[in-house]
Design a protein around this motif. Structure first.
Motif, PDB file in Angstrom:
ATOM      1  N   ARG A  87      42.133  47.452  53.394  1.00  0.00           N
ATOM      2  CA  ARG A  87      42.123  46.647  52.163  1.00  0.00           C
ATOM      3  C   ARG A  87      40.705  46.607  51.582  1.00  0.00           C
ATOM      4  O   ARG A  87      40.502  46.779  50.388  1.00  0.00           O
ATOM      5  CB  ARG A  87      42.628  45.228  52.460  1.00  0.00           C
ATOM      6  CG  ARG A  87      42.894  44.417  51.192  1.00  0.00           C
ATOM      7  CD  ARG A  87      43.297  42.993  51.514  1.00  0.00           C
ATOM      8  NE  ARG A  87      43.947  42.364  50.380  1.00  0.00           N
ATOM      9  CZ  ARG A  87      43.323  41.913  49.296  1.00  0.00           C
ATOM     10  NH1 ARG A  87      42.014  42.013  49.213  1.00  0.00           N
ATOM     11  NH2 ARG A  87      43.982  41.365  48.301  1.00  0.00           N
ATOM     12  N   VAL A 132      37.470  49.217  43.872  1.00  0.00           N
ATOM     13  CA  VAL A 132      37.704  48.374  42.687  1.00  0.00           C
ATOM     14  C   VAL A 132      36.363  47.805  42.207  1.00  0.00           C
ATOM     15  O   VAL A 132      36.086  47.774  41.003  1.00  0.00           O
ATOM     16  CB  VAL A 132      38.708  47.233  42.997  1.00  0.00           C
ATOM     17  CG1 VAL A 132      38.776  46.239  41.844  1.00  0.00           C
ATOM     18  CG2 VAL A 132      40.097  47.794  43.284  1.00  0.00           C
ATOM     19  N   LYS A 177      34.920  48.273  38.532  1.00  0.00           N
ATOM     20  CA  LYS A 177      34.625  47.113  37.675  1.00  0.00           C
ATOM     21  C   LYS A 177      33.164  47.135  37.223  1.00  0.00           C
ATOM     22  O   LYS A 177      32.862  46.880  36.048  1.00  0.00           O
ATOM     23  CB  LYS A 177      34.931  45.808  38.412  1.00  0.00           C
ATOM     24  CG  LYS A 177      36.413  45.506  38.512  1.00  0.00           C
ATOM     25  CD  LYS A 177      36.648  44.153  39.184  1.00  0.00           C
ATOM     26  CE  LYS A 177      38.087  43.696  38.947  1.00  0.00           C
ATOM     27  NZ  LYS A 177      38.355  42.399  39.557  1.00  0.00           N
ATOM     28  N   ALA A 235      35.832  38.677  39.222  1.00  0.00           N
ATOM     29  CA  ALA A 235      37.078  37.953  39.515  1.00  0.00           C
ATOM     30  C   ALA A 235      38.094  38.136  38.392  1.00  0.00           C
ATOM     31  O   ALA A 235      37.734  38.262  37.217  1.00  0.00           O
ATOM     32  CB  ALA A 235      36.788  36.464  39.708  1.00  0.00           C
ATOM     33  N   ASP A 236      39.370  38.143  38.777  1.00  0.00           N
ATOM     34  CA  ASP A 236      40.467  38.229  37.809  1.00  0.00           C
ATOM     35  C   ASP A 236      41.477  37.129  38.183  1.00  0.00           C
ATOM     36  O   ASP A 236      42.421  37.369  38.950  1.00  0.00           O
ATOM     37  CB  ASP A 236      41.101  39.623  37.869  1.00  0.00           C
ATOM     38  CG  ASP A 236      42.214  39.797  36.833  1.00  0.00           C
ATOM     39  OD1 ASP A 236      42.745  38.780  36.336  1.00  0.00           O
ATOM     40  OD2 ASP A 236      42.571  40.953  36.537  1.00  0.00           O
ATOM     41  N   GLU A 265      44.945  37.032  40.583  1.00  0.00           N
ATOM     42  CA  GLU A 265      45.016  36.198  41.794  1.00  0.00           C
ATOM     43  C   GLU A 265      46.232  35.275  41.754  1.00  0.00           C
ATOM     44  O   GLU A 265      46.901  35.079  42.776  1.00  0.00           O
ATOM     45  CB  GLU A 265      43.735  35.372  41.949  1.00  0.00           C
ATOM     46  CG  GLU A 265      42.535  36.219  42.340  1.00  0.00           C
ATOM     47  CD  GLU A 265      41.252  35.397  42.416  1.00  0.00           C
ATOM     48  OE1 GLU A 265      41.320  34.209  42.791  1.00  0.00           O
ATOM     49  OE2 GLU A 265      40.174  35.941  42.075  1.00  0.00           O
ATOM     50  N   GLN A 269      49.178  37.284  42.718  1.00  0.00           N
ATOM     51  CA  GLN A 269      49.160  37.593  44.159  1.00  0.00           C
ATOM     52  C   GLN A 269      49.582  36.372  44.983  1.00  0.00           C
ATOM     53  O   GLN A 269      50.340  36.496  45.949  1.00  0.00           O
ATOM     54  CB  GLN A 269      47.749  38.026  44.590  1.00  0.00           C
ATOM     55  CG  GLN A 269      47.365  39.406  44.103  1.00  0.00           C
ATOM     56  CD  GLN A 269      45.882  39.668  44.344  1.00  0.00           C
ATOM     57  OE1 GLN A 269      45.044  39.075  43.664  1.00  0.00           O
ATOM     58  NE2 GLN A 269      45.555  40.537  45.278  1.00  0.00           N
ATOM     59  N   VAL A 277      35.839  39.375  48.842  1.00  0.00           N
ATOM     60  CA  VAL A 277      35.884  40.541  47.954  1.00  0.00           C
ATOM     61  C   VAL A 277      35.023  40.285  46.712  1.00  0.00           C
ATOM     62  O   VAL A 277      34.255  41.160  46.282  1.00  0.00           O
ATOM     63  CB  VAL A 277      37.348  40.867  47.551  1.00  0.00           C
ATOM     64  CG1 VAL A 277      37.380  41.936  46.459  1.00  0.00           C
ATOM     65  CG2 VAL A 277      38.147  41.328  48.771  1.00  0.00           C
ATOM     66  N   HIS A 331      32.007  42.407  45.198  1.00  0.00           N
ATOM     67  CA  HIS A 331      31.966  42.907  43.809  1.00  0.00           C
ATOM     68  C   HIS A 331      30.631  42.499  43.149  1.00  0.00           C
ATOM     69  O   HIS A 331      30.024  43.296  42.428  1.00  0.00           O
ATOM     70  CB  HIS A 331      33.108  42.316  42.972  1.00  0.00           C
ATOM     71  CG  HIS A 331      34.471  42.878  43.281  1.00  0.00           C
ATOM     72  ND1 HIS A 331      34.702  43.886  44.183  1.00  0.00           N
ATOM     73  CD2 HIS A 331      35.703  42.558  42.769  1.00  0.00           C
ATOM     74  CE1 HIS A 331      35.996  44.150  44.219  1.00  0.00           C
ATOM     75  NE2 HIS A 331      36.625  43.369  43.374  1.00  0.00           N
TER      76      HIS A 331
END
Ligand SMILES: O=C(O)C(=O)C[C@]1(C(=O)O)C=C[C@@H](O)C=C1
Length: 96
Positions: free
Chosen positions: A30, A37, A41, A49-50, A54, A57, A86, A90
């Motif tokens: 993962r 990703v 990005k 962050a998105d 989320e 998910q 994560v 990022h």
């Protein structure tokens, strides 16, 4: 400890050790995907962050957890814990 109890505990712990190993390997895969990703990005100046993703998910994992007889609140906390890490990755990639 009674010999039959020791044997059963050992058998169950072997199974737990196999499951823990699978979890570690799945998490490693993962994080390999999320690192990619992060680079995508950063290259396209997208935010780390998105929240909408989320939310989808969390809804999906809560339903999977319920069907699997796992506490949905635990599933949500577990996802949030991973996603927080994560997002940190990022942010590091975006700063580099
Ligand atoms: O799908 C993304 O956009 C990601 O960055 C991955 C991920 C995740 O770990 O699942 C992490 C951060 C986002 O807020 C949403 C999801």
């Amino acid at each position: 400890m009674d010999e039959s109890v020791r044997a059963e505990l050992g058998r169950l712990r072997d199974s737990i050790d196999n499951i823990d190993a699978a979890v570690i390997h799945m998490l490693a895969e993962r994080f390999k995907a999320t690192q990619q990703v992060g680079h995508l990005k950063a290259a396209h100046k997208l935010p780390p962050a998105d929240p909408a993703r989320e939310a989808r998910q969390i809804a999906r994992l809560r339903e999977l957890a319920e069907n699997a007889k796992l506490d949905p609140a635990f599933a949500e906390k577990f996802l949030n814990f991973i996603v927080a890490e994560v997002i940190r990755h990022h942010e590091t990639i975006a700063r580099a």
